[in-house]
Design a protein around this motif. Structure first.
Motif, PDB file in Angstrom:
ATOM      1  N   LEU A   1      -1.413  -2.712  -2.185  1.00 47.19           N
ATOM      2  CA  LEU A   1      -2.318  -1.169  -1.711  1.00 47.19           C
ATOM      3  C   LEU A   1      -2.434  -1.016  -0.328  1.00 47.19           C
ATOM      4  CD1 LEU A   1      -4.976   0.737  -3.657  1.00 47.19           C
ATOM      5  CD2 LEU A   1      -5.179   0.151  -1.388  1.00 47.19           C
ATOM      6  N   SER A   2      -3.186  -1.922   0.074  1.00 45.48           N
ATOM      7  CA  SER A   2      -3.326  -1.887   1.713  1.00 45.48           C
ATOM      8  C   SER A   2      -1.968  -1.962   2.465  1.00 45.48           C
ATOM      9  CB  SER A   2      -4.376  -2.797   2.109  1.00 45.48           C
ATOM     10  OG  SER A   2      -5.639  -2.761   1.340  1.00 45.48           O
ATOM     11  N   LEU A   3      -1.029  -2.981   2.323  1.00 46.97           N
ATOM     12  CA  LEU A   3      -0.007  -2.876   2.818  1.00 46.97           C
ATOM     13  C   LEU A   3       1.008  -1.841   2.810  1.00 46.97           C
ATOM     14  CD1 LEU A   3       1.063  -6.636   1.941  1.00 46.97           C
ATOM     15  CD2 LEU A   3       0.102  -5.797   4.173  1.00 46.97           C
ATOM     16  N   ALA A   4       0.927  -1.019   1.871  1.00 45.23           N
ATOM     17  CA  ALA A   4       1.827   0.118   1.355  1.00 45.23           C
ATOM     18  C   ALA A   4       1.072   1.337   2.288  1.00 45.23           C
ATOM     19  CB  ALA A   4       1.740   0.491  -0.153  1.00 45.23           C
ATOM     20  N   ALA A   5      -0.076   1.078   2.274  1.00 45.78           N
ATOM     21  CA  ALA A   5      -0.858   2.481   3.061  1.00 45.78           C
ATOM     22  C   ALA A   5      -0.498   2.256   4.625  1.00 45.78           C
ATOM     23  CB  ALA A   5      -2.267   2.411   2.897  1.00 45.78           C
ATOM     24  N   LEU A   6      -0.489   0.937   5.179  1.00 48.49           N
ATOM     25  CA  LEU A   6      -0.459   0.670   6.665  1.00 48.49           C
ATOM     26  C   LEU A   6       1.323   0.978   6.882  1.00 48.49           C
ATOM     27  CD1 LEU A   6      -2.297  -2.709   7.088  1.00 48.49           C
ATOM     28  CD2 LEU A   6      -2.990  -0.333   7.978  1.00 48.49           C
ATOM     29  N   THR A   7       2.016   0.449   5.996  1.00 50.89           N
ATOM     30  CA  THR A   7       3.506   0.847   6.226  1.00 50.89           C
ATOM     31  C   THR A   7       3.711   2.288   6.143  1.00 50.89           C
ATOM     32  OG1 THR A   7       4.067  -1.290   5.138  1.00 50.89           O
ATOM     33  CG2 THR A   7       6.063   0.416   5.333  1.00 50.89           C
ATOM     34  N   VAL A   8       3.207   3.026   5.274  1.00 53.68           N
ATOM     35  CA  VAL A   8       3.506   4.618   5.280  1.00 53.68           C
ATOM     36  C   VAL A   8       3.082   5.130   6.592  1.00 53.68           C
ATOM     37  CG1 VAL A   8       3.094   6.617   4.094  1.00 53.68           C
ATOM     38  CG2 VAL A   8       3.744   4.701   2.746  1.00 53.68           C
TER      39      VAL A   8
ATOM     40  N   CYS B   1      -1.195   0.947 -18.310  1.00 56.14           N
ATOM     41  CA  CYS B   1      -1.688  -0.667 -18.349  1.00 56.14           C
ATOM     42  C   CYS B   1      -2.831  -0.581 -19.441  1.00 56.14           C
ATOM     43  CB  CYS B   1      -2.554  -0.606 -17.038  1.00 56.14           C
ATOM     44  SG  CYS B   1      -1.443  -0.608 -15.373  1.00 56.14           S
ATOM     45  N   ASP B   2      -2.640  -1.862 -19.807  1.00 58.28           N
ATOM     46  CA  ASP B   2      -3.690  -2.406 -20.821  1.00 58.28           C
ATOM     47  C   ASP B   2      -3.930  -3.914 -20.488  1.00 58.28           C
ATOM     48  OD1 ASP B   2      -1.674  -3.799 -22.087  1.00 58.28           O
ATOM     49  OD2 ASP B   2      -1.035  -2.214 -23.275  1.00 58.28           O
ATOM     50  N   ALA B   3      -4.839  -4.298 -21.570  1.00 63.82           N
ATOM     51  CA  ALA B   3      -5.276  -5.734 -21.340  1.00 63.82           C
ATOM     52  C   ALA B   3      -4.112  -6.665 -21.392  1.00 63.82           C
ATOM     53  CB  ALA B   3      -6.304  -6.319 -22.359  1.00 63.82           C
ATOM     54  N   GLY B   4      -2.869  -6.293 -21.721  1.00 63.64           N
ATOM     55  CA  GLY B   4      -1.853  -7.303 -22.011  1.00 63.64           C
ATOM     56  C   GLY B   4      -0.639  -6.735 -20.774  1.00 63.64           C
ATOM     57  N   SER B   5      -0.929  -6.028 -19.944  1.00 61.04           N
ATOM     58  CA  SER B   5       0.160  -5.548 -19.005  1.00 61.04           C
ATOM     59  C   SER B   5       0.598  -6.850 -18.108  1.00 61.04           C
ATOM     60  CB  SER B   5      -0.418  -4.359 -18.290  1.00 61.04           C
ATOM     61  OG  SER B   5      -0.557  -3.175 -19.036  1.00 61.04           O
ATOM     62  N   PRO B   6       1.960  -6.771 -17.693  1.00 63.62           N
ATOM     63  CA  PRO B   6       2.471  -7.958 -16.785  1.00 63.62           C
ATOM     64  C   PRO B   6       1.714  -7.644 -15.440  1.00 63.62           C
ATOM     65  CG  PRO B   6       4.128  -6.087 -17.480  1.00 63.62           C
ATOM     66  CD  PRO B   6       2.889  -5.872 -18.239  1.00 63.62           C
ATOM     67  N   VAL B   7       1.779  -8.471 -14.691  1.00 63.20           N
ATOM     68  CA  VAL B   7       1.350  -8.506 -13.354  1.00 63.20           C
ATOM     69  C   VAL B   7       2.176  -7.435 -12.400  1.00 63.20           C
ATOM     70  CG1 VAL B   7       0.955  -9.721 -11.132  1.00 63.20           C
ATOM     71  CG2 VAL B   7       0.193 -10.838 -13.398  1.00 63.20           C
ATOM     72  N   TRP B   8       3.572  -7.395 -12.674  1.00 61.56           N
ATOM     73  CA  TRP B   8       4.461  -6.557 -12.032  1.00 61.56           C
ATOM     74  C   TRP B   8       3.855  -5.027 -12.071  1.00 61.56           C
ATOM     75  CZ3 TRP B   8       6.934  -2.525 -14.036  1.00 61.56           C
ATOM     76  CH2 TRP B   8       7.373  -2.560 -15.481  1.00 61.56           C
ATOM     77  N   LEU B   9       3.392  -4.850 -13.249  1.00 59.69           N
ATOM     78  CA  LEU B   9       3.059  -3.357 -13.495  1.00 59.69           C
ATOM     79  C   LEU B   9       1.714  -3.063 -12.634  1.00 59.69           C
ATOM     80  CD1 LEU B   9       3.543  -0.769 -14.953  1.00 59.69           C
ATOM     81  CD2 LEU B   9       1.956  -1.396 -16.853  1.00 59.69           C
ATOM     82  N   LEU B  10       0.705  -4.043 -12.852  1.00 59.18           N
ATOM     83  CA  LEU B  10      -0.517  -3.776 -11.908  1.00 59.18           C
ATOM     84  C   LEU B  10      -0.318  -3.748 -10.412  1.00 59.18           C
ATOM     85  CD1 LEU B  10      -2.545  -6.689 -13.711  1.00 59.18           C
ATOM     86  CD2 LEU B  10      -2.212  -4.184 -14.534  1.00 59.18           C
ATOM     87  N   LEU B  11       0.883  -4.716  -9.793  1.00 54.72           N
ATOM     88  CA  LEU B  11       1.070  -4.519  -8.523  1.00 54.72           C
ATOM     89  C   LEU B  11       1.896  -3.177  -8.068  1.00 54.72           C
ATOM     90  CD1 LEU B  11       2.688  -7.972  -7.887  1.00 54.72           C
ATOM     91  CD2 LEU B  11       0.731  -7.197  -7.146  1.00 54.72           C
ATOM     92  N   LEU B  12       2.613  -2.666  -9.072  1.00 56.38           N
ATOM     93  CA  LEU B  12       3.237  -1.587  -9.167  1.00 56.38           C
ATOM     94  C   LEU B  12       2.180  -0.448  -8.869  1.00 56.38           C
ATOM     95  CD1 LEU B  12       5.736   0.318  -8.831  1.00 56.38           C
ATOM     96  CD2 LEU B  12       5.477   0.656 -11.371  1.00 56.38           C
ATOM     97  N   GLY B  13       1.234  -0.424  -9.629  1.00 55.95           N
ATOM     98  CA  GLY B  13       0.176   0.646  -9.622  1.00 55.95           C
ATOM     99  C   GLY B  13      -0.421   0.456  -7.982  1.00 55.95           C
ATOM    100  N   GLY B  14      -0.914  -0.636  -7.510  1.00 54.17           N
ATOM    101  CA  GLY B  14      -1.546  -0.648  -6.274  1.00 54.17           C
ATOM    102  C   GLY B  14      -0.218  -0.066  -5.112  1.00 54.17           C
ATOM    103  N   VAL B  15       0.800  -0.476  -5.122  1.00 49.24           N
ATOM    104  CA  VAL B  15       1.524   0.006  -4.400  1.00 49.24           C
ATOM    105  C   VAL B  15       1.802   1.461  -4.204  1.00 49.24           C
ATOM    106  CG1 VAL B  15       4.371   0.044  -3.527  1.00 49.24           C
ATOM    107  CG2 VAL B  15       3.122  -2.003  -4.357  1.00 49.24           C
TER     108      VAL B  15
END
Length: 485
Positions: free
Chosen positions: A339-346, A377-391
């Protein structure tokens, strides 16, 4: 050249920094050197250092709350005042000190504010009790309120002096510096605590303050006494505004029926404030001018809506990652890093182009997309989906605040840019407090997936409102380097 710009250039001569009363000797840093038509780059270092005083103290405290509570035997509800005390003081201090910047010039308030940061840091490092520590945080809030309005005033003056009406690069530098410090703040706080305990988190303000004082004394232009500095300060208006803001924010922090008197007090203070400001000759906030400046009011609304969603995601998603998804705190922090890296890049890629309307529309659409990711997202969501939300949610963080800052620079009256810039920051903190109230409401029984989905719907409504305000505001089509408001 417009008459207003010609008058400004006559006042702010290349050697300058003087106000309405003429030019004054500027001390060791007074000679500008180099190209007199270029932005004085010696101002950049004190502006950037001063502006990061607030985000570094806002972010480092996150990792210090637990050891502070253990040191004083305090519960989380008590240590939470270390966070809210700073927010309350800053939300109130930004427009008040901004008005003083408009009246007395940026140098005096910058030096006073950054000096207060050092004194508050020393008080915090030596605090014998939690109460004194909270007082130090409140003092920090007021001290860190001076640098941003002072910087906006300096940028406006330099742009008028040089005849360059596009300070996008400098505004971007301020935004990126604040975002960068917010990213590294928790890590820096953890390092300092590991080296010297939680008191080191406060001690860091002493050398930071000293650097600001030295650079400010050397390079900030000296203000000569003039007509502007002789204008009276509307102290009753400031006190009524303080009562209005404080009562409203205290209620937002913990909205419940038992605190019914707080919104009543806010309404009474608002009525008294309006009556005062409409009849006094030199108001703290000129409601007639502000009320007639609908584009500026829309900018304040967009700032509130943008940060309402941004902070709701930052705090709410983090809690859900730990409680609903079952991640450790360290792992949750790593998930939020994109999330922070995407904000700085943009910010870095788009900062030099103002493109206010395009940034606001793109930012609000990205917020809507981020809310949809949360709903998936839910309790079983894969990590890539969580990372996508942050980006995805990092993109609007790199667009919305910078766009509103650029819009305010264009829409504000030059003589009151310190006040209007301070009010923009106040809207940011109102969004933060509103998001905190939303997180508490939707996570009343813990940060579970159902509560996170309800929070995502709340954020989706705010993001849709931001998109609507951005699309319907026709004035954004004319916020260009050739149209100052």
């Amino acid at each position: 050249m417009s008459p207003a710009l010609a008058r400004a250039l006559r006042v702010l001569r290349p050697g300058g920094g003087a106000e309405d009363g003429g030019e004054a000797p500027s001390g060791p840093g007074g000679s500008r050197g180099g190209d007199p038509a270029a932005f004085d780059r010696r101002l950049i270092a004190p502006m950037l250092l001063g502006s990061v005083c607030n985000p570094i103290n806002s972010s480092m405290i996150a990792v210090a709350l637990v050891p502070i509570g253990a040191a004083f035997g305090a519960t989380p509800s008590h240590t939470a005042w270390l966070v809210t005390g700073l927010y309350l003081a800053t939300a109130l201090g930004q427009p008040v000190i901004g008005r003083l910047v408009d009246t007395y010039g940026p140098r005096r308030l910058y030096l006073l504010g950054t000096g207060t940061v050092g004194a508050a840091g020393l008080l915090g490092a030596l605090s014998p009790s939690l109460g004194v520590l909270i007082a130090a945080r409140v003092l920090l809030g007021f001290g860190t309120s001076a640098a941003y309005p002072a910087s906006m005033q300096l940028i406006r003056r330099e742009s008028e002096r040089t005849g360059s009406d596009s300070p996008a690069g400098i505004l971007t530098a301020l935004s990126v510096a604040n975002q960068t410090v917010s990213v590294i703040g928790p890590a820096l706080g953890g390092l300092l605590i590991g080296l010297g305990g939680w008191r080191a988190v406060f001690t860091v303000n002493v050398p930071l303050s000293a650097a600001c004082l030295v650079l400010g004394a050397l390079y900030l232009p000296t203000t000569a006494p003039g007509a502007r500095s002789r204008r009276p300060v509307d102290l009753p208006g400031m006190l009524l505004f303080a009562a209005l803001l404080l009562s409203a924010m205290l209620f937002l922090m913990s909205p419940r029926a038992a605190l019914w008197y707080l919104p009543v007090l806010a309404a009474l203070a608002a009525a008294g404030f309006a009556a005062r400001e409409l009849r006094v000759g030199e108001p703290f906030i000129d409601l007639r001018v502000l009320g007639g400046n609908l584009p500026l009011l829309a900018t304040y609304l967009r700032q509130f809506l943008g940060y309402l969603t941004s902070y709701a995601f930052l705090y709410g998603f983090t809690q859900w990652l730990e409680e609903g998804r079952g991640l450790r705190a360290s792992t949750a922090g790593l998930v939020l890093l994109p999330l922070s890296l995407a904000a700085l890049t943009v910010s870095g890629l788009t900062g030099r182009r103002e493109a206010v309307r395009a940034k606001l529309v793109a930012g609000s659409v990205a917020q809507i997309a981020g809310c949809l990711v949360l709903l998936a997202c839910d309790a079983g969501s894969p990590v890539w989906l969580l990372l996508l939300g942050g980006v995805v949610m990092g993109v609007p963080q790199g667009l919305i605040g910078l766009a509103n800052q650029s819009a305010l620079y264009r829409q504000s009256d030059a003589a009151r840019i310190g006040t209007t810039a301070g009010l923009l920051r106040t809207c940011t903190y109102l969004g933060a407090l509103g998001s905190s109230a939303a997180d508490s409401a939707f996570f009343s029984h813990g940060a579970d997936t159902a509560g996170m989905h309800d929070l995502a719907l709340f954020m989706l409504a705010g993001s849709a409102a931001l998109l609507a305000v951005s699309l319907l505001d026709r004035s954004l089509r004319t916020v260009t380097p050739d149209s100052r408001r």
